[in-house]
Write a protein that holds these residues in place. Structure first.
Motif, PDB file in Angstrom:
ATOM      1  N   VAL A 154      33.776  59.430   3.889  1.00  0.00           N
ATOM      2  CA  VAL A 154      32.652  59.383   2.955  1.00  0.00           C
ATOM      3  C   VAL A 154      31.332  59.237   3.719  1.00  0.00           C
ATOM      4  O   VAL A 154      30.262  59.429   3.158  1.00  0.00           O
ATOM      5  CB  VAL A 154      32.834  58.192   1.966  1.00  0.00           C
ATOM      6  CG1 VAL A 154      31.717  58.126   0.959  1.00  0.00           C
ATOM      7  CG2 VAL A 154      34.159  58.295   1.250  1.00  0.00           C
ATOM      8  N   ASP A 155      31.458  58.893   4.990  1.00  0.00           N
ATOM      9  CA  ASP A 155      30.298  58.651   5.829  1.00  0.00           C
ATOM     10  C   ASP A 155      29.441  57.501   5.273  1.00  0.00           C
ATOM     11  O   ASP A 155      28.266  57.655   4.966  1.00  0.00           O
ATOM     12  CB  ASP A 155      29.450  59.935   5.948  1.00  0.00           C
ATOM     13  CG  ASP A 155      28.351  59.775   6.995  1.00  0.00           C
ATOM     14  OD1 ASP A 155      28.507  58.925   7.892  1.00  0.00           O
ATOM     15  OD2 ASP A 155      27.328  60.477   6.895  1.00  0.00           O
ATOM     16  N   THR A 156      30.124  56.354   5.150  1.00  0.00           N
ATOM     17  CA  THR A 156      29.420  55.199   4.607  1.00  0.00           C
ATOM     18  C   THR A 156      29.680  53.981   5.495  1.00  0.00           C
ATOM     19  O   THR A 156      30.600  53.978   6.314  1.00  0.00           O
ATOM     20  CB  THR A 156      29.885  54.934   3.151  1.00  0.00           C
ATOM     21  OG1 THR A 156      29.013  54.002   2.557  1.00  0.00           O
ATOM     22  CG2 THR A 156      31.302  54.376   3.113  1.00  0.00           C
ATOM     23  N   ARG A 157      28.872  52.941   5.355  1.00  0.00           N
ATOM     24  CA  ARG A 157      29.057  51.731   6.141  1.00  0.00           C
ATOM     25  C   ARG A 157      30.381  51.069   5.767  1.00  0.00           C
ATOM     26  O   ARG A 157      30.774  51.035   4.606  1.00  0.00           O
ATOM     27  CB  ARG A 157      27.897  50.751   5.885  1.00  0.00           C
ATOM     28  CG  ARG A 157      26.549  51.251   6.351  1.00  0.00           C
ATOM     29  CD  ARG A 157      26.376  51.156   7.868  1.00  0.00           C
ATOM     30  NE  ARG A 157      26.343  49.786   8.341  1.00  0.00           N
ATOM     31  CZ  ARG A 157      27.202  49.284   9.266  1.00  0.00           C
ATOM     32  NH1 ARG A 157      28.141  50.039   9.783  1.00  0.00           N
ATOM     33  NH2 ARG A 157      27.101  48.027   9.644  1.00  0.00           N
ATOM     34  N   PHE A 158      31.043  50.528   6.802  1.00  0.00           N
ATOM     35  CA  PHE A 158      32.342  49.896   6.567  1.00  0.00           C
ATOM     36  C   PHE A 158      32.388  48.566   7.293  1.00  0.00           C
ATOM     37  O   PHE A 158      31.916  48.442   8.418  1.00  0.00           O
ATOM     38  CB  PHE A 158      33.461  50.817   7.075  1.00  0.00           C
ATOM     39  CG  PHE A 158      34.795  50.132   7.190  1.00  0.00           C
ATOM     40  CD1 PHE A 158      35.536  49.827   6.046  1.00  0.00           C
ATOM     41  CD2 PHE A 158      35.317  49.764   8.430  1.00  0.00           C
ATOM     42  CE1 PHE A 158      36.760  49.169   6.150  1.00  0.00           C
ATOM     43  CE2 PHE A 158      36.542  49.105   8.535  1.00  0.00           C
ATOM     44  CZ  PHE A 158      37.265  48.811   7.388  1.00  0.00           C
ATOM     45  N   PHE A 159      32.957  47.551   6.649  1.00  0.00           N
ATOM     46  CA  PHE A 159      33.135  46.256   7.299  1.00  0.00           C
ATOM     47  C   PHE A 159      34.587  45.808   7.164  1.00  0.00           C
ATOM     48  O   PHE A 159      35.164  45.853   6.080  1.00  0.00           O
ATOM     49  CB  PHE A 159      32.210  45.205   6.664  1.00  0.00           C
ATOM     50  CG  PHE A 159      32.314  43.860   7.320  1.00  0.00           C
ATOM     51  CD1 PHE A 159      31.449  43.484   8.343  1.00  0.00           C
ATOM     52  CD2 PHE A 159      33.306  42.962   6.928  1.00  0.00           C
ATOM     53  CE1 PHE A 159      31.570  42.248   8.965  1.00  0.00           C
ATOM     54  CE2 PHE A 159      33.434  41.715   7.545  1.00  0.00           C
ATOM     55  CZ  PHE A 159      32.559  41.357   8.567  1.00  0.00           C
ATOM     56  N   GLY A 160      35.163  45.350   8.283  1.00  0.00           N
ATOM     57  CA  GLY A 160      36.533  44.850   8.240  1.00  0.00           C
ATOM     58  C   GLY A 160      36.892  44.235   9.573  1.00  0.00           C
ATOM     59  O   GLY A 160      36.139  44.339  10.539  1.00  0.00           O
TER      60      GLY A 160
END
Ligand SMILES: Nc1nc2c(ncn2[C@@H]2O[C@H](COP(=O)(O)OP(=O)(O)O)[C@@H](O)[C@H]2O)c(=O)[nH]1
Ligand SMILES: [Mg+2]
Length: 465
Positions: A154-160
């Motif tokens: 999706v080309d979005t920010r990701f946090f994990g």
């Protein structure tokens, strides 16, 4: 298409109605039975089905038909309205540009949460919002990988954090990080590892307490049909900032059951998942959904237009009788043309209502504003006798009228051509081959008794449309 089968069965029930020549109580009852069968097949709760179809029957038999509307149109409108109510009330997720909205996703394992998180991110990203997704699923192996990959797609920010153990701390960290980045939508994915609703709700409460979401969205697997009710009801009691996303409505025959069961709890359904692909997410708008389900295109617009036209142009029964007795005046032609103009191209009308199979050249039906104005001036230059009986209009009268009205002889002749055409149409209608809806159909209902009987027997053979 979503809920293919339900759509098809409902559509054919309505087709049957539109093809029946004469609508009486028996026809209404049969329609109601067809609708019941269709809904029960889609796993809609029996009580809900009975309640709704009882209302359809009562309204179809007792409600006053609005002026200008044919009885069948009115019944279609009732079915459409009741189905829309059955499927839920309209509710949309509104983001505030420039501010952040925290969305917490909950739901049983396998319901489609993680997929939906990515779908939502994609949906709002396309609409210009800055979106981030947080993986707070520390339970399922591979959860981190799954969401991080979707995030890349999706080309979005990701946090994990694949090594983290405490999902609540992790969720909080992610949300804080994204707040600092001034994102506008933060979607938090959770594990939903529990089988029971109560435990799920408890997990939800704990995470919610820690991150303070603006909205909690319950993801429900649509393939469970009316069983969705328990989950939705427990959820509705547990939180008052809740909304619902129903997944997998593609490829299940039970989708109608899931939608209606959730709607019955009054929990707002905001999205539906209609496939595995990231684009397969739709904001849920009951009316639009039902219109599409019924294969009726733009039925709402059509109904509105019919109502408006009816209000603007009340047809006087006395005029109708005269017209059908063969006394078609130019004034009648003019008002019919005016009405058609307001209703839009006839072809479009025919696409909108199923079972309406008349072929009238569009240009015959739609006369532009300009031309209508010209016709009006032409008619003002005619004597009352000429208006009553256009047969009187020979070459010299036509010349006189053209000169008197500042138009051309061609213009006058065109008006006469419209007159002849309409006369032919009426003859056709009397033979029972005319349209079943719209202003002409209104004419049909006013037919003198003998002719009217004739029309109905011909129509009843079922081949007329
Ligand atoms: N056909 C279909 N499959 C879906 C839909 N939403 C999710 N899935 C599938 O359901 C399965 C479980 O999804 P997932 O997001 O991992 O569920 P979670 O355990 O709740 O996070 C996956 O195979 C998804 O591809 C949908 O709308 N339609
Ligand atoms: Mg998941």
């Amino acid at each position: 298409m979503v809920l293919d089968r339900l759509g098809r069965t409902l559509h054919s029930a309505l087709r049957k109605l539109t093809r029946t020549a004469h609508v009486d109580e028996r026809v209404v009852k049969e329609l109601v039975r067809d609708i019941q069968r269709a809904l029960l097949q889609a796993d809609v709760n029996v009580e809900l089905v009975l309640e709704m179809t009882k209302r359809i029957e009562k309204r179809a038999l007792e409600e006053k038909i609005p002026p200008g509307m044919a009885r069948k149109e009115h019944i279609i409108k009732i079915v459409y309205e009741e189905l829309s109510t059955l499927m839920g009330r309209p509710a949309q997720l509104q983001l505030k540009p420039g501010e952040f909205t925290i969305l917490l996703m909950v739901g049983l394992q396998g319901s489609g949460k993680t997929t939906s998180v990515a779908k939502l991110a994609s949906h709002f990203k396309k609409r210009g919002f800055k979106v981030g997704i947080v993986c707070a699923d520390t339970f399922r192996p591979g959860a981190y990988e799954q969401l991080s990959q979707l995030g890349q797609q999706v080309d979005t920010r990701f946090f994990g954090d694949p090594k983290a153990k405490d999902s609540i701390k992790l969720a909080k960290k992610g949300v804080e990080q994204f707040k600092k980045e001034h994102l506008e939508l933060i979607v938090v994915d959770t594990a939903g590892r529990h089988r029971k609703e109560e435990a799920l709700m408890e997990e939800m409460r704990q995470i919610a307490k820690s991150i303070g979401p603006d909205e909690i969205m319950l993801v429900v697997d649509g393939t469970i049909g009316q069983q969705a009710k328990e989950q939705a009801a427990a959820f509705k009691t547990a939180t008052d900032i809740g909304s619902i996303l129903i997944t997998k409505l593609d490829g299940t025959a039970k989708g109608g059951g899931a939608l209606s069961a959730v709607a019955a709890t009054d929990a707002p359904i905001k999205f539906i998942g209609v496939g595995e692909h990231l684009d397969d997410l739709e904001p849920f708008v009951p009316e639009r959904f039902v219109a599409r389900l019924l294969g009726m295109g733009d039925i709402e617009t059509l109904l509105k237009r019919i109502e408006e036209t009816a209000r603007a142009e009340e047809v006087k029964p006395a005029d109708m009788k005269a017209i059908l007795a063969g006394k078609l005046t130019l004034q009648d032609v003019y008002s019919q043309l005016e009405m058609m103009g307001k209703m839009g191209p006839f072809k479009k009308l025919m696409q909108m209502i199923p079972g309406l199979g008349v072929t009238i050249p569009e240009e015959q039906m739609r006369v532009g504003e300009e031309k209508l104005k010209r016709f009006k001036v032409i008619m003002q230059s005619m004597t009352p006798e000429e208006l009553e009986n256009p047969k009187l209009l020979n070459a010299s009268r036509i010349r006189r009228i053209a000169r008197g009205s500042g138009t051309s002889e061609t213009d006058v002749k065109e008006l006469l051509k419209q007159y002849e055409f309409m006369k032919k149409m009426i003859k056709k209608m009397i033979k029972g081959r005319g349209p079943k809806f719209g202003p002409f159909a209104k004419l049909m209902k006013q037919l003198p008794k003998g002719i009217s009987n004739n029309v109905e027997t011909k129509g009843a053979s079922g081949k007329s449309s």
